[in-house]
Design a protein around this motif. Structure first.
Motif, PDB file in Angstrom:
ATOM      1  N   LEU A 163      45.278 -11.211 -26.617  1.00 13.16           N
ATOM      2  CA  LEU A 163      45.425 -11.368 -25.167  1.00 13.16           C
ATOM      3  C   LEU A 163      46.886 -11.197 -24.756  1.00 13.16           C
ATOM      4  CD1 LEU A 163      44.153 -11.990 -22.456  1.00 13.16           C
ATOM      5  CD2 LEU A 163      44.427 -14.440 -22.944  1.00 13.16           C
ATOM      6  N   PHE A 175      42.121  -6.544 -24.770  1.00 17.62           N
ATOM      7  CA  PHE A 175      41.325  -7.557 -24.066  1.00 17.62           C
ATOM      8  C   PHE A 175      39.949  -7.704 -24.708  1.00 17.62           C
ATOM      9  CE2 PHE A 175      43.752  -6.866 -19.816  1.00 17.62           C
ATOM     10  CZ  PHE A 175      44.779  -7.680 -20.284  1.00 17.62           C
ATOM     11  N   ALA A 176      39.349  -6.585 -25.108  1.00 15.13           N
ATOM     12  CA  ALA A 176      38.032  -6.619 -25.745  1.00 15.13           C
ATOM     13  C   ALA A 176      38.094  -7.370 -27.074  1.00 15.13           C
ATOM     14  CB  ALA A 176      37.511  -5.197 -25.956  1.00 15.13           C
ATOM     15  N   SER A 204      40.273  -9.669 -27.916  1.00 14.48           N
ATOM     16  CA  SER A 204      40.494 -11.086 -27.646  1.00 14.48           C
ATOM     17  C   SER A 204      39.193 -11.769 -27.243  1.00 14.48           C
ATOM     18  CB  SER A 204      41.537 -11.244 -26.535  1.00 14.48           C
ATOM     19  OG  SER A 204      41.893 -12.605 -26.373  1.00 14.48           O
ATOM     20  N   TRP A 205      38.412 -11.105 -26.393  1.00 11.36           N
ATOM     21  CA  TRP A 205      37.125 -11.673 -25.956  1.00 11.36           C
ATOM     22  C   TRP A 205      36.158 -11.796 -27.140  1.00 11.36           C
ATOM     23  CZ3 TRP A 205      36.232 -13.107 -20.846  1.00 11.36           C
ATOM     24  CH2 TRP A 205      34.929 -13.542 -20.554  1.00 11.36           C
ATOM     25  N   ASP A 229      38.340 -14.282 -30.051  1.00  9.28           N
ATOM     26  CA  ASP A 229      38.773 -15.600 -29.585  1.00  9.28           C
ATOM     27  C   ASP A 229      37.705 -16.295 -28.761  1.00  9.28           C
ATOM     28  OD1 ASP A 229      41.386 -15.235 -30.696  1.00  9.28           O
ATOM     29  OD2 ASP A 229      41.895 -13.971 -28.979  1.00  9.28           O
ATOM     30  N   GLY A 230      36.853 -15.513 -28.117  1.00  9.95           N
ATOM     31  CA  GLY A 230      35.819 -16.088 -27.262  1.00  9.95           C
ATOM     32  C   GLY A 230      36.220 -16.066 -25.801  1.00  9.95           C
ATOM     33  N   GLY A 231      35.231 -15.881 -24.930  1.00 13.37           N
ATOM     34  CA  GLY A 231      35.505 -15.800 -23.504  1.00 13.37           C
ATOM     35  C   GLY A 231      36.133 -17.054 -22.936  1.00 13.37           C
ATOM     36  N   SER A 232      35.712 -18.209 -23.432  1.00  8.34           N
ATOM     37  CA  SER A 232      36.238 -19.469 -22.905  1.00  8.34           C
ATOM     38  C   SER A 232      37.727 -19.616 -23.205  1.00  8.34           C
ATOM     39  CB  SER A 232      35.465 -20.654 -23.492  1.00  8.34           C
ATOM     40  OG  SER A 232      35.576 -20.675 -24.915  1.00  8.34           O
ATOM     41  N   VAL A 236      39.860 -17.109 -23.666  1.00  4.64           N
ATOM     42  CA  VAL A 236      40.559 -16.131 -22.837  1.00  4.64           C
ATOM     43  C   VAL A 236      40.746 -16.670 -21.425  1.00  4.64           C
ATOM     44  CG1 VAL A 236      40.422 -13.846 -21.770  1.00  4.64           C
ATOM     45  CG2 VAL A 236      39.800 -14.151 -24.181  1.00  4.64           C
ATOM     46  N   VAL A 237      39.672 -17.166 -20.839  1.00 10.09           N
ATOM     47  CA  VAL A 237      39.732 -17.689 -19.465  1.00 10.09           C
ATOM     48  C   VAL A 237      40.664 -18.885 -19.382  1.00 10.09           C
ATOM     49  CG1 VAL A 237      38.402 -18.776 -17.618  1.00 10.09           C
ATOM     50  CG2 VAL A 237      37.432 -16.839 -18.865  1.00 10.09           C
TER      51      VAL A 237
END
Length: 303
Positions: free
Chosen positions: A34, A192-193, A195-196, A199-202, A204-205
């Motif tokens: 990220l 970004f892909a 990392s998502w 690492d997981g969407g949560s 990243v957000v």
């Protein structure tokens, strides 16, 4: 080289050396993929609206970006995140010079000289010294087989990017900043892909929602000072002076990297790690200056 240009070159060397410490600080508050994605997003935007797209085929732009940008920094950021000391990362990454020579010989049929081979052998001994220092119980210092191999993979990616760059520029006059800015656009989505995915969407957000001032400042430094300004000045110097006057100054980057890591991050080298670092620097010096020194000695020797 004028005094002004020498000072500019040294400023770039310092900026690139401190770059590794800044990466370490930035990774304290954000996952590696990220952070890398945001770094290249800031390099590309808004600069692409002011810099003309390089007049090269799209496939070569993508290959260049996915090697020298995505590959290099994906491996490097991950290695530092996993504990590779910033100072030593700046040194091991200079193995790119040897990977570039080997790839040039294999793919472009360029000739390897004795100083290139000697430099590679000496530097390999230094890398082995560093690697065994970590595997003998000093992994707390961050040098493990994994972090070493990741950093070398970053160096290989950089070397592949150098070869791609040479192929691109062989028959074209492409401005350096044009290539830097537009190639930065390519790896943003892959970073970004990744990392998502890893690492997981949560995560990243959460990282974006709670981004710290330290991470923001790190991103500004990485994007503008180390990349746009650094490459801009360096490319300008290379366009006005012979390569041999400018390129060897990059050997000071790991010196600045190690010193800044000691001062800012309080990194300390063991005796064996210090020895390995010195041997690697010796290999780099032989690679760059060996042939020139041999020629001078030959000229001075009476027949």
């Amino acid at each position: 080289m004028s005094v002004k240009d020498m000072l500019l070159a040294l400023c770039v060397v310092v900026a690139w050396g401190v770059n590794f410490v800044v990466i370490k600080l930035g990774l304290q508050g954000m996952p590696p993929f990220l952070l890398a994605g945001l770094r290249f997003a800031l390099v590309a935007f808004p600069a692409i609206f002011f810099v003309r797209r390089p007049a090269i085929p799209l496939r070569w732009l993508v290959v260049y970006a996915m090697t020298i940008s995505f590959g290099q920094f994906a491996f490097l950021f991950l290695a530092i995140k996993l504990g590779m000391p910033a100072g030593l990362a700046s040194l091991v990454l200079q193995a790119q010079a040897f990977f570039t020579l080997l790839l040039g010989a294999l793919l472009l049929e360029e000739m390897l000289r004795w100083n290139h081979i000697a430099g590679m052998l000496i530097a390999t001994l230094g890398l082995f010294t560093l690697a065994t220092a970590g595997m003998e119980g000093q992994s707390a210092a961050g040098i493990t087989l994994t972090t070493m191999m990741l950093t070398l993979a970053a160096a290989l990616s950089w070397g592949m990017g150098n070869i791609t760059n040479k192929i691109i520029l062989r028959n074209r006059n492409v401005p350096v900043m044009s290539l830097v800015v537009w190639s930065a656009l390519v790896p943003v989505l892959p970073f970004f892909a990744c990392s998502w995915l890893f690492d997981g969407g949560s995560i990243v957000v959460s990282s974006l929602a709670h981004i710290s001032l330290q991470t923001v400042l790190a991103l500004i430094y990485l994007a503008f000072f180390a990349t746009i300004i650094g490459y801009g000045i360096w490319g300008n110097l290379l366009s006005r002076y012979e390569t041999w006057r400018v390129a060897p100054l990059s050997l000071l980057v790991p010196v600045v990297g190690i010193l800044s890591a000691v001062l800012v991050l309080d990194e300390r080298l063991s005796v064996q790690q210090l020895l390995g670092a010195v041997v690697i620097i010796a290999g780099l010096l032989v690679n760059v200056f060996g042939a020139r020194l041999s020629q001078r000695l030959t000229m001075r020797t009476p027949s």
